[in-house]
Design a protein around this motif. Structure first.
Motif, PDB file in Angstrom:
ATOM      1  N   TRP A   1      49.112 -53.965 -25.793  1.00  0.00           N
ATOM      2  CA  TRP A   1      49.636 -52.962 -26.702  1.00  0.00           C
ATOM      3  C   TRP A   1      51.152 -53.102 -26.746  1.00  0.00           C
ATOM      4  O   TRP A   1      51.825 -53.227 -27.710  1.00  0.00           O
ATOM      5  CB  TRP A   1      49.047 -51.631 -26.320  1.00  0.00           C
ATOM      6  CG  TRP A   1      49.411 -50.640 -27.097  1.00  0.00           C
ATOM      7  CD1 TRP A   1      49.879 -50.704 -28.418  1.00  0.00           C
ATOM      8  CD2 TRP A   1      49.464 -49.294 -27.134  1.00  0.00           C
ATOM      9  NE1 TRP A   1      50.258 -49.357 -28.918  1.00  0.00           N
ATOM     10  CE2 TRP A   1      50.037 -48.485 -28.015  1.00  0.00           C
ATOM     11  CE3 TRP A   1      49.153 -48.375 -25.766  1.00  0.00           C
ATOM     12  CZ2 TRP A   1      50.151 -47.250 -27.845  1.00  0.00           C
ATOM     13  CZ3 TRP A   1      49.343 -47.119 -25.734  1.00  0.00           C
ATOM     14  CH2 TRP A   1      49.699 -46.306 -26.810  1.00  0.00           C
TER      15      TRP A   1
ATOM     16  N   PRO B   1      53.968 -54.699 -24.620  1.00  0.00           N
ATOM     17  CA  PRO B   1      54.492 -55.803 -23.811  1.00  0.00           C
ATOM     18  C   PRO B   1      55.849 -55.680 -23.590  1.00  0.00           C
ATOM     19  O   PRO B   1      56.635 -56.225 -24.162  1.00  0.00           O
ATOM     20  CB  PRO B   1      54.010 -57.017 -24.538  1.00  0.00           C
ATOM     21  CG  PRO B   1      54.163 -56.696 -25.744  1.00  0.00           C
ATOM     22  CD  PRO B   1      53.942 -55.185 -26.179  1.00  0.00           C
ATOM     23  N   SER B   2      56.356 -54.344 -22.656  1.00  0.00           N
ATOM     24  CA  SER B   2      57.551 -54.340 -22.619  1.00  0.00           C
ATOM     25  C   SER B   2      58.166 -54.621 -21.305  1.00  0.00           C
ATOM     26  O   SER B   2      57.966 -53.592 -20.405  1.00  0.00           O
ATOM     27  CB  SER B   2      57.831 -52.620 -23.058  1.00  0.00           C
ATOM     28  OG  SER B   2      59.151 -52.387 -22.360  1.00  0.00           O
TER      29      SER B   2
ATOM     30  N   GLU C   1      58.420 -54.810 -17.483  1.00  0.00           N
ATOM     31  CA  GLU C   1      57.323 -54.430 -16.426  1.00  0.00           C
ATOM     32  C   GLU C   1      56.316 -53.606 -16.685  1.00  0.00           C
ATOM     33  O   GLU C   1      55.368 -53.223 -16.156  1.00  0.00           O
ATOM     34  CB  GLU C   1      58.358 -53.814 -15.390  1.00  0.00           C
ATOM     35  CG  GLU C   1      59.355 -54.663 -14.607  1.00  0.00           C
ATOM     36  CD  GLU C   1      60.427 -53.942 -14.554  1.00  0.00           C
ATOM     37  OE1 GLU C   1      60.355 -52.787 -14.219  1.00  0.00           O
ATOM     38  OE2 GLU C   1      61.627 -54.584 -14.925  1.00  0.00           O
TER      39      GLU C   1
END
Lengths: 657, 487, 168
Positions: A79, A81-82, A84
């Motif tokens: 959902w 993917p940022s 870490e």
């Protein structure tokens, strides 16, 4: 397949919402209202049935697995993917969420069926089913999500659905106000909850259950983390639970939430949503198990809430208000269970409570329906002969919640009380016992005043009283049966041995895999044995029921004399006035807040607005300068460009040493 | 370079050749057909762009170089080409109804859009100054003409002339810079320039500064931003949409490539310069946008501001950081989607030779055209960087990369600017939703609706589920760093 | 000798350029441009680029300038319309001088630092000849050469789009 448990209600909500509630069906397709209601009912109930059926199939699949590996995970997609912070849409079906999913879907299904009869006359029939489906959708996300953010999505989603349904009849300002109150009080809890999630992410570097709990179980990892941090996490999460599950001091929204349609009260404000906090604590059991401080606070608040709500329930005259306070009180029991480390006992009470409290609410709905909207028990009485099915099932529910032996409430409540004693929470145990007496008393009072004695309804109303349609009585009967037999999945072993059942307490064995820390069964040698504790519970239940009988059937003059007795009347007034908690909050918080808001408004007007206007003026002037520079004359632009190019050249040449 | 190598290299630039051939076909077929049938050129253009799109996908997998290193056909170029081609494709779809309602010439319009796109594609992969400059000019000359395409409008003609003169001026600066660099290093290949780079030689410094100036002009950043509002306002609105996303992205592509590969010798210096440029660009763009009375002009200033945000990402790529690079690339992609959408709505609302450009022209569309109003609202939210839109995630990434690279002040300036910008974006919505309508809106136009639907869904969907669109940018940034073996 | 000639022609080309800008008569301006282009061609010869020098004279000083003259005469621009805009003249001149001054100052700082131009080690035999230019143009720089043709196509297309009458 797992995902379809969740998406089926969403599809139902979309169909009901976009086609019917939007007016598309009536205005564009020119469909009539009768067929609209029929289709909406089929879609609304059908999708829940699909969910329920899939949950059951998944349950069987889960049981077929080896107990140690009993979990089914489905990852849908990533959902956020940022870097870490990775959040994936994924669902976790282990024994804990399995129990919740089964309860949510099947109880929802029964209540959906019941709603067909209850809401039949309502003009916003399709809107009602849309909201109800949305609620189930978010509730399932809450219980089946495999990460804290996803749980939070569900958590907020059910809050939204609850708000929409409490204020369902928004034409009535009081009901709309109740909806807002629930929403705002819940925000306070949610704030704590989301802080807890942030802290979890900060400490564990992840927000998915799998990784967080794996690290939490790792002694090497945990040795680097001060115990106080875990306690803070546990308490922050509990703040969320206090809001959502209506514990002291944030329980005030739940009684007001009764403004919604009665099936909604049964589903959201008794059986499912309000138990989300209990589920959450059980899910995060590892945090609580390692923090005695957190346990103490949870049990303390829970015991106080259970007792306080029970005392208020003693004197209320609104049939739904009594049940609402009873719910708050029973939620207190559940938190006592999960708080003292007996997670399975807490979950067990959650399940049985879902059965009998849904039953009681639906029963009260049936009464209200029959009396054309009357909720005051002083105007009821003697309804048994008019509403035979309702009264019988209501009696079953009453006995079950009172803890009469061999009914479901007996086993679950007894297990909690036993665990409290065994784990050394003696004061909580005593409070629990007293609350049990009170519970039996006010529930019996409710039953007696509603169904027994002489009929106090006015003549015209009496003419109209009728038993509810089968779509409403059928769920009552099913829930009554469940309230009776529901407890047998959790018969404690020492009782099982007596009857000769070897495989007793299957509930505990099934759930054990989800409880990451071994439950400590016998902390120390205690003075009282199992059976002694059971006897205490039984005495409490019968004492309460007996008192109620004596007070309301044998000597009906007692209530009045008690209320007038100068010594007790102040207590009576206190209980009747709900200990004036709402008023106190009103003075302490609402008025202070309004006053602060006024000051802030003044501050805002004079200083902030002044500053903002000042800034706006400065910006406006700066912009005007910029605009004036924009002459539109080509040569001028070329000159500006030349200056700009020179500036860049100078900067670069000068900056290199 | 022998013949077989030339032949191989030619095969490798299939996407560019496909577009150039399409442009020529459109140009040649145009005079042969008459009247209504000219509309069919639209389909030729779309097919050509689609072919280019498909051929370009190959480059994501197999990065290679052609013409002895003059073109680097890597994932970085492929990612930017994606932005150009999708942008051109959607702009073409949006233009169809617009050209007809404005009664513009069809054939040359599509041909120029396609030629311009091919120039951008050359630019995104150029690693040699001569090809770079030619790509730059192919792109620029096409948009000069397109800006002045509406000959019946004085302002369009004025925009065309202004753009031509000022653009020519900036090209001269760029060319002068290239000449200085060539004089100093004796080569026009970026890798050889980097190898010979000598910071104590003023020719290199002056050359770097002048080349940087040329790019800054095309980006539309401070201090060479003055042309942007006049030209964006004067040009036909679909052209403005196309050049605000395509030309800007192409200029960023070449800026990144030249600076990081060719002039990494004085990276710290041009980075500082860009820091200042970025801060001023954001601030000036946003401040000036506030006082505008024309939406088109407001969007022109907003495009200056967005160039500033993207420059934040460039600064954050300091030292060849993948996060910063990918954030710029993603930002330009997001900007393409949302800005094309915003201009698309304006094009959609234009009719009978009159453009929709003032606030009065959109006031009250909520009552008459609710879906258009919703689309406009989504684009404005996205431009303002409000979740859940693609604009939010793109901005978030840019500022995140700035914070990670420890450019805290720049990130703060950027965030403050975002706050200011919300004011004027939301003002559009005040007019659209809360005012009475004052003009008659055009009828339903099916072709434009297709493009607007795609853009709206894209803005929202990628805002809610960014999915793998980031991975693509990160991979592309990685392939860029790989091309010249950066640290 | 060579440097003397260099300075003469360099000065001539700059003087020509200034005349283009400042002369009031457009025809005289155009002719001054010929001077600039011609002097530049001479500078090419100093650089041994004979072919380029010849092309410069043929194409620019010849063909393009003829075109210019035709256009200027066609348009029949009156002299007064080309008069220098004397408004704010001191300011404009001041800005121009400032820019020149700053530019010159930094250029002189830069050039004081020691540096050397990158001299090619040795020029190939065929440098500056038709053959040599052709070799480079059609082999090493084939891509730019072809791109130039695209650029010209675009330019023609643009001119047609702007100049053609009618909108059919």
């Amino acid at each position: 397949m797992l995902a379809w448990i969740i998406f089926a209600p969403l599809i139902g909500a979309l169909i009901n919402g976009l086609v019917f509630a939007s007016g598309f069906w009536k205005k564009v397709l020119h469909g009539d209202e009768h067929s609209e209601k029929r289709i909406v009912s089929v879609v609304g109930c059908g999708v829940i049935l699909i969910s329920a059926a899939i949950s059951s199939i998944m349950f069987l699949k889960l049981r077929a697995l080896d107990p140690a590996e009993r979990q089914i995970i489905q990852e849908l997609f990533v959902w956020i993917p940022s870097g870490e912070f990775q959040v994936s849409y994924g669902f976790l079906f282990d024994s804990l969420s399995c129990v919740m999913a089964l309860v949510v879907t099947w109880v929802s299904f029964l209540i959906h069926i019941y709603s067909i009869g209850y809401m039949h006359e309502d003009h916003s029939y399709s809107r009602y089913f849309t909201y109800l489906n949305i609620f189930v959708f978010f509730m399932l996300i809450l219980v089946l999500g495999n990460s804290f953010p996803l749980m939070f999505v569900g958590w907020e989603g059910v809050g939204l659905a609850s708000y929409l349904l409490i204020g369902f009849w928004y034409d009535d300002p009081e009901k709309a106000y109740a909806g807002r109150k629930a929403f705002i009080v819940n925000r306070i809890g949610d704030f704590g909850f989301i802080l807890g999630i942030f802290l979890i992410f900060f400490v564990f570097g992840s927000a998915s259950y799998g990784e967080v709990f794996k690290k939490a179980l790792d002694p090497g990892f945990m040795s680097n983390i001060p115990g106080a941090v875990i306690t803070v996490i546990a308490l922050l999460l509990f703040v969320g639970a206090v809001g959502k599950s209506a514990q002291f001091p944030l329980y005030v929204w739940l009684p007001d939430a009764m403004a919604g349609p009665t099936p909604v009260s049964a589903l959201i404000h008794a059986a499912t949503m309000v138990t989300a906090g209990v589920y959450m604590v059980a899910r995060c059991n590892i945090f609580y198990s390692v923090s005695p401080t957190a346990q103490m606070i949870v049990v303390g608040i829970a015991a106080f809430t259970a007792f306080l709500a029970a005392t208020i329930a003693l004197t209320q005259n609104d049939i739904k208000k009594v049940l609402a306070y009873s719910t708050v009180s029973q939620l207190g029991y559940m938190f006592m269970g999960v708080g003292c480390g007996a997670y399975i006992a807490g979950m067990f009470h959650l399940v049985t409570h879902a059965f009998f409290k849904a039953l009681l609410f639906l029963g009260s709905g049936s009464v209200i329906h029959a009396l054309g909207g009357e909720q005051d028990i002083r105007k009821m009485g003697g309804l048994r002969k008019f509403l035979p099915v309702t009264s019988l099932t209501f009696l079953v529910g009453t006995l079950a919640i009172s803890g009469i032996p061999l009914l479901s409430g007996f086993f679950s409540k007894d297990e909690i009380l036993g665990s409290l004693y065994e784990r050394g929470f003696i004061i909580a145990w005593i409070a629990g016992l007293i609350t049990a007496v009170l519970t039996a008393f006010y529930m019996m009072r409710l039953y007696l005043l509603t169904f027994e004695g002489e009929a106090r309804a006015s003549g015209e109303v009496k003419q109209l009283i009728h038993e509810s349609p089968s779509s409403m009585t059928l769920p009552l009967i099913i829930l009554a049966v469940l309230s009776v037999i529901g407890g047998y999945m959790g018969v404690p072993e020492f009782m099982g041995k007596v009857v000769g059942i070897h495989d007793s307490n299957i509930f505990e064995k099934f759930l054990a895999a989800s409880i990451l820390v071994e439950e400590i069964k016998h902390l120390e040698h205690h003075a009282l044995g199992h059976w002694t504790l059971v006897v205490f519970s039984i005495i409490a239940a019968f004492l309460g029921i007996g008192l109620a009988f004596y007070t309301y059937i044998i000597k009906p003059s007692i209530p009045e004399s008690v209320a007038k007795n100068p010594g007790i009347s102040s207590l009576y007034q206190g209980s009747y006035g709900k200990w004036f908690v709402d008023e106190i909050y009103n003075v302490l918080f609402v008025r202070t807040f309004v006053r602060l808001a006024n000051i802030a408004a003044l501050f805002d007007m004079k200083i902030i607005d002044g500053a903002v206007n000042g800034i706006a003026k400065v910006i406006g002037e700066a912009a005007a300068i910029l605009r004036n520079a924009q002459t539109g004359i080509l040569r001028f632009y070329a000159a500006l460009m030349a200056i700009g190019a020179t500036a860049i050249l100078i900067y670069i040449v000068l900056s290199v040493k | 370079m022998d013949l077989s190598e030339l032949f191989k290299s030619t095969l490798l630039i299939g996407p560019e050749i496909a577009l150039i051939i399409t442009g020529i076909i459109v140009m040649v077929v145009d005079p042969l057909i008459k009247g209504e049938r000219k509309r069919n050129l639209f389909w030729i253009a779309l097919v050509g762009l689609a072919v280019g799109f498909i051929l370009n996908l190959e480059r994501f997998h197999n990065g290679t170089s052609a013409f002895s290193g003059a073109l680097s056909l890597d994932g970085f170029a492929a990612y930017f080409n994606l932005i150009f081609i999708i942008g051109a494709f959607l702009a073409t779809i949006l233009s169809k109804d617009y050209i007809e309602s404005m009664n513009l010439r069809i054939g040359e319009y599509y041909a120029l859009i396609i030629f311009s796109t091919s120039g951008m594609m050359i630019l995104s992969s150029a690693r040699e100054f001569m090809s770079l400059f030619l790509g730059f000019e192919i792109m620029s000359v096409s948009v000069y003409v397109l800006s002045g395409f509406n000959r019946r409008s004085v302002r369009s003609a004025e925009a065309g002339i202004k753009y031509l003169v000022l653009g020519g001026f900036s090209s001269a600066i760029l060319l002068y810079g290239i000449a200085l660099i060539y004089g100093a290093s004796g080569t026009i290949f970026l890798d050889e320039i980097a190898a010979n780079f000598n910071a104590s030689n003023p020719l290199y410094l002056a050359g770097t500064a002048l080349i940087l100036t040329g790019f800054i002009f095309k980006i539309g950043a401070f201090p060479l931003h003055q042309w942007v509002p006049d030209i964006y306002e004067g040009a036909p609105v679909t052209v403005t949409g196309f050049m605000s996303v395509g030309v800007k992205a192409a200029a960023f592509a070449i800026l990144l490539r030249v600076l990081f590969e060719g002039f990494s010798g004085i990276e710290a210096n041009w980075m500082q310069a860009l820091w200042i440029v970025s801060a001023f660009t954001m601030t000036i763009g946003n401040l000036a946008a506030i006082v505008q009375t024309s939406i088109k002009r407001m969007l022109a200033y907003s495009s200056i501001a967005h160039a500033g945000y993207a420059l934040v990402g460039v600064v954050a790529s300091y030292g060849g950081k993948e996060l910063g690079l990918s954030s710029v690339m993603y930002y330009l992609f997001a900007y393409m989607v949302m800005n094309l959408g915003a201009f698309g709505v304006l094009a959609y609302l234009s009719k009978d030779g009159k453009e929709c450009e003032t606030f009065d022209d959109i006031s009250g569309i909520w009552r008459r055209k609710p879906l258009t109003a919703i689309a406009l609202g989504i684009f404005m939210f996205s431009l303002a960087g409000i979740p859940p839109t693609i604009g939010f995630f793109a901005k978030y990434r840019v500022f995140l990369s700035a914070v990670k690279a420890e450019f805290f002040w720049l990130a703060i300036i950027g965030i403050l600017n975002s706050v200011i910008s919300a004011y004027y974006y939301l003002r559009v919505l005040v007019y659209a939703y809360m005012r009475e309508e004052s003009v008659v809106f055009p009828r339903f136009k099916p072709t434009s609706v297709v493009a607007l639907t795609i853009l709206t869904i894209g803005t929202l969907l990628l805002g809610i589920l960014p999915l793998n669109s980031w991975d693509l940018a990160i991979k592309a940034a990685g392939s860029f760093l790989l091309t010249f073996g950066a640290k | 000798m060579e440097s003397v000639l260099f300075y003469i022609f360099a000065a001539a080309s700059v003087a020509g350029a200034l005349l283009v800008v400042f002369h009031k008569n457009p025809i005289a301006s155009a002719l001054s441009l010929v001077l600039t282009l011609f002097s530049t061609a001479v500078l090419f010869i100093f650089l041994l680029a004979h072919f380029v020098a010849a092309i410069q004279i043929l194409v620019y000083a010849g063909a393009i300038m003829v075109l210019f003259m035709f256009t200027v005469m066609f348009l029949n621009i009156r002299e007064e319309s080309l008069k220098f805009d004397a408004q704010n003249l001191p300011v404009k001149l001041g800005v121009l001088l400032l820019i020149l001054f700053i530019f010159g100052y930094f250029a002189s700082i830069g050039f004081k630092k020691s540096f050397s131009l990158n001299h090619a080690a040795s020029l190939p035999e065929s440098f500056g000849t038709v053959e040599g230019v052709g070799e480079v143009l059609f082999k090493d720089y084939l891509l730019p050469f072809e791109l130039t043709s695209v650029l010209i196509v675009v330019a023609i297309l643009g001119v047609v789009a702007i100049a053609k009458r009618g909108t059919d």
